[in-house]
Design a protein around this motif. Structure first.
Motif, mmCIF file in Angstrom:
data_model
loop_
_atom_site.group_PDB
_atom_site.id
_atom_site.type_symbol
_atom_site.label_atom_id
_atom_site.label_comp_id
_atom_site.label_asym_id
_atom_site.label_seq_id
_atom_site.Cartn_x
_atom_site.Cartn_y
_atom_site.Cartn_z
ATOM 1 N N VAL A 284 0.859 -1.168 0.000
ATOM 2 C CA VAL A 284 0.000 0.000 0.000
ATOM 3 C C VAL A 284 0.903 1.228 0.000
ATOM 4 N N THR A 285 0.658 2.122 -0.929
ATOM 5 C CA THR A 285 1.505 3.307 -1.031
ATOM 6 C C THR A 285 1.188 4.282 0.086
ATOM 7 N N GLY A 286 2.098 5.153 0.351
ATOM 8 C CA GLY A 286 1.900 6.161 1.376
ATOM 9 C C GLY A 286 3.111 6.243 2.283
ATOM 10 N N ARG A 287 3.044 7.172 3.180
ATOM 11 C CA ARG A 287 4.136 7.389 4.118
ATOM 12 C C ARG A 287 3.957 6.496 5.350
ATOM 13 N N GLU A 288 4.748 6.725 6.349
ATOM 14 C CA GLU A 288 4.738 5.888 7.557
ATOM 15 C C GLU A 288 3.369 5.839 8.231
ATOM 16 N N TYR A 289 2.682 6.979 8.283
ATOM 17 C CA TYR A 289 1.353 7.012 8.899
ATOM 18 C C TYR A 289 0.393 6.081 8.161
ATOM 19 N N ASP A 290 0.337 6.208 6.847
ATOM 20 C CA ASP A 290 -0.576 5.391 6.037
ATOM 21 C C ASP A 290 -0.248 3.905 6.167
ATOM 22 N N GLN A 291 1.031 3.579 6.067
ATOM 23 C CA GLN A 291 1.435 2.176 6.160
ATOM 24 C C GLN A 291 1.178 1.627 7.562
ATOM 25 N N SER A 292 1.426 2.426 8.581
ATOM 26 C CA SER A 292 1.202 1.967 9.956
ATOM 27 C C SER A 292 -0.269 1.662 10.203
ATOM 28 N N LYS A 293 -1.166 2.473 9.658
ATOM 29 C CA LYS A 293 -2.597 2.208 9.817
ATOM 30 C C LYS A 293 -2.968 0.863 9.199
ATOM 31 N N VAL A 294 -2.414 0.559 8.034
ATOM 32 C CA VAL A 294 -2.674 -0.738 7.397
ATOM 33 C C VAL A 294 -2.139 -1.864 8.278
ATOM 34 N N VAL A 295 -0.929 -1.691 8.774
ATOM 35 C CA VAL A 295 -0.294 -2.729 9.598
ATOM 36 C C VAL A 295 -1.086 -2.965 10.883
ATOM 37 N N PHE A 296 -1.445 -1.901 11.592
ATOM 38 C CA PHE A 296 -2.214 -2.078 12.822
ATOM 39 C C PHE A 296 -3.569 -2.726 12.541
ATOM 40 N N GLY A 297 -4.157 -2.428 11.400
ATOM 41 C CA GLY A 297 -5.410 -3.085 11.012
ATOM 42 C C GLY A 297 -5.227 -4.577 10.808
ATOM 43 N N LYS A 298 -4.114 -4.971 10.196
ATOM 44 C CA LYS A 298 -3.829 -6.397 9.994
ATOM 45 C C LYS A 298 -3.584 -7.090 11.330
ATOM 46 N N ILE A 299 -2.854 -6.429 12.216
ATOM 47 C CA ILE A 299 -2.612 -7.003 13.544
ATOM 48 C C ILE A 299 -3.934 -7.189 14.281
ATOM 49 N N ARG A 300 -4.796 -6.181 14.224
ATOM 50 C CA ARG A 300 -6.105 -6.288 14.878
ATOM 51 C C ARG A 300 -6.906 -7.464 14.316
ATOM 52 N N SER A 301 -6.898 -7.642 13.012
ATOM 53 C CA SER A 301 -7.639 -8.744 12.391
ATOM 54 C C SER A 301 -7.123 -10.096 12.869
ATOM 55 N N LEU A 302 -5.808 -10.240 12.933
ATOM 56 C CA LEU A 302 -5.227 -11.507 13.405
ATOM 57 C C LEU A 302 -5.538 -11.745 14.878
ATOM 58 N N LEU A 303 -5.431 -10.703 15.692
ATOM 59 C CA LEU A 303 -5.745 -10.857 17.111
ATOM 60 C C LEU A 303 -7.196 -11.259 17.310
ATOM 61 N N GLU A 304 -8.098 -10.615 16.601
ATOM 62 C CA GLU A 304 -9.513 -10.957 16.721
ATOM 63 C C GLU A 304 -9.767 -12.391 16.290
ATOM 64 N N ALA A 305 -9.099 -12.843 15.236
ATOM 65 C CA ALA A 305 -9.237 -14.236 14.800
ATOM 66 C C ALA A 305 -8.718 -15.203 15.861
ATOM 67 N N ALA A 306 -7.778 -14.728 16.678
ATOM 68 C CA ALA A 306 -7.204 -15.547 17.748
ATOM 69 C C ALA A 306 -7.997 -15.432 19.048
ATOM 70 N N GLY A 307 -9.059 -14.633 19.057
ATOM 71 C CA GLY A 307 -9.855 -14.451 20.265
ATOM 72 C C GLY A 307 -9.266 -13.424 21.212
#
Length: 135
Positions: free
Chosen positions: A46-69
């Motif tokens: 995903v293009t963008g600077r650190e802020y944009d990329q970090s939002k994507v990354v934290f979203g992915k982490i949240r999705s994995l955590l939720e899948a793990a309960g």
């Protein structure tokens, strides 16, 4: 009784090639998330600077955590890798959109490069399911 290791998957996070690594594992209440980058489901960054990329990354982490309960509030430790430490406030800005209350322990380090030149941020997380105050 010994806790069993369970691989966790989320439809929101692309799985790595077979026999390379696991994005997320749960062992008892411990949930570990491998270094996530801002690569989309198509494998493109995903293009963008650190802020944009970090939002994507934290979203992915949240999705994995939720899948793990687990939840973002259950994260107790993060390690953040950036290619330009002078832009660290962009990562912190994004982090504030995903965490409340007591923030996890965190290490932020500058590295000379990540997997692809356009990747500016990689974040790994360690959580203990059910330990957060949001429960």
């Amino acid at each position: 009784m010994t806790a069993q290791k369970q691989r966790v998957r989320s439809d929101a996070v692309r799985e790595p090639a077979e026999k390379t690594w696991s994005n997320c594992l749960r062992i008892g209440d411990l949930v570990t998330v491998s270094g996530m980058t801002a690569r989309g489901a198509d494998g493109e960054t995903v293009t963008g600077r650190e802020y944009d990329q970090s939002k994507v990354v934290f979203g992915k982490i949240r999705s994995l955590l939720e899948a793990a309960g687990a939840a973002m509030d259950d994260v107790v430790k993060m390690t953040i890798y950036v290619t330009d430490i002078s832009n660290n406030t962009e990562v912190w800005k994004a982090r504030q959109e995903f965490f409340d209350g007591d923030f996890p322990a965190c290490t932020l380090v500058e590295v000379s490069a990540l997997a692809k030149p356009e990747i500016l941020v990689e974040i790994e997380a360690l959580a203990v399911a059910g330990c957060g105050s949001a429960r």
